[in-house]
Scaffold this motif. Structure first.
Motif, mmCIF file in Angstrom:
data_model
loop_
_atom_site.group_PDB
_atom_site.id
_atom_site.type_symbol
_atom_site.label_atom_id
_atom_site.label_comp_id
_atom_site.label_asym_id
_atom_site.label_seq_id
_atom_site.Cartn_x
_atom_site.Cartn_y
_atom_site.Cartn_z
ATOM 1 N N ILE A 54 47.886 54.966 5.259
ATOM 2 C CA ILE A 54 47.843 55.429 6.652
ATOM 3 C C ILE A 54 47.404 56.887 6.711
ATOM 4 N N VAL A 55 47.960 57.711 5.843
ATOM 5 C CA VAL A 55 47.622 59.137 5.823
ATOM 6 C C VAL A 55 46.155 59.348 5.452
ATOM 7 N N VAL A 56 45.686 58.658 4.412
ATOM 8 C CA VAL A 56 44.297 58.836 3.961
ATOM 9 C C VAL A 56 43.321 58.354 5.034
ATOM 10 N N VAL A 57 43.595 57.205 5.614
ATOM 11 C CA VAL A 57 42.724 56.697 6.685
ATOM 12 C C VAL A 57 42.707 57.689 7.846
ATOM 13 N N GLY A 58 43.877 58.170 8.201
ATOM 14 C CA GLY A 58 43.952 59.155 9.281
ATOM 15 C C GLY A 58 43.178 60.413 8.962
ATOM 16 N N ALA A 59 43.310 60.893 7.741
ATOM 17 C CA ALA A 59 42.642 62.140 7.360
ATOM 18 C C ALA A 59 41.130 62.023 7.388
ATOM 19 N N PHE A 60 40.607 60.902 6.915
ATOM 20 C CA PHE A 60 39.158 60.784 6.810
ATOM 21 C C PHE A 60 38.489 60.231 8.067
ATOM 22 N N PHE A 61 39.214 59.442 8.844
ATOM 23 C CA PHE A 61 38.569 58.812 9.996
ATOM 24 C C PHE A 61 39.001 59.386 11.342
#
Length: 108
Positions: A54-61
């Motif tokens: 969730i964090v990685v998706v949020g950070a990149f997208f």
């Protein structure tokens, strides 16, 4: 501050770590200092991984969309720290509710 996706990931990771340390502290106090860290990780590994996703998706997208809203751009770092912390809490709550619903209705 201009947040990069890596910085946002690190802030989100810090939130996930903070959440788990708070939980471990509670368990440790109940167990009078004899927390079983390996057992905790074995039980929580999937929720931790989901929270990190969730964090990685949020950070990149989502970074670009949120950064365009100037009023919240300065709180982006705090938002990702909070996202990391709450991602696991909300996820566990939702999964527990779904599990109870399945148990109650017999649906799978």
């Amino acid at each position: 501050m201009n947040y990069t996706p890596i910085i946002l990931c690190l802030l989100g990771l810090a939130g996930v770590l903070l959440h788990n340390l708070v939980k471990l502290d509670t368990i440790n106090r109940k167990a009078k200092g004899k927390v079983n860290f390996a057992q905790y990780i074995a039980l929580e590994k999937f929720t931790i991984l989901i929270s990190l996703i969730i964090v990685v998706v949020g950070a990149f997208f989502l970074q670009h969309e949120m950064a365009q809203l100037e009023s919240i751009a300065k709180y982006l770092g705090f938002g990702f720290l909070t996202l990391g912390y709450f991602a696991q809490s909300v996820l566990v709550k939702l999964m527990g509710g779904a599990s109870k619903y399945i148990d109650r209705t017999g649906r799978q």
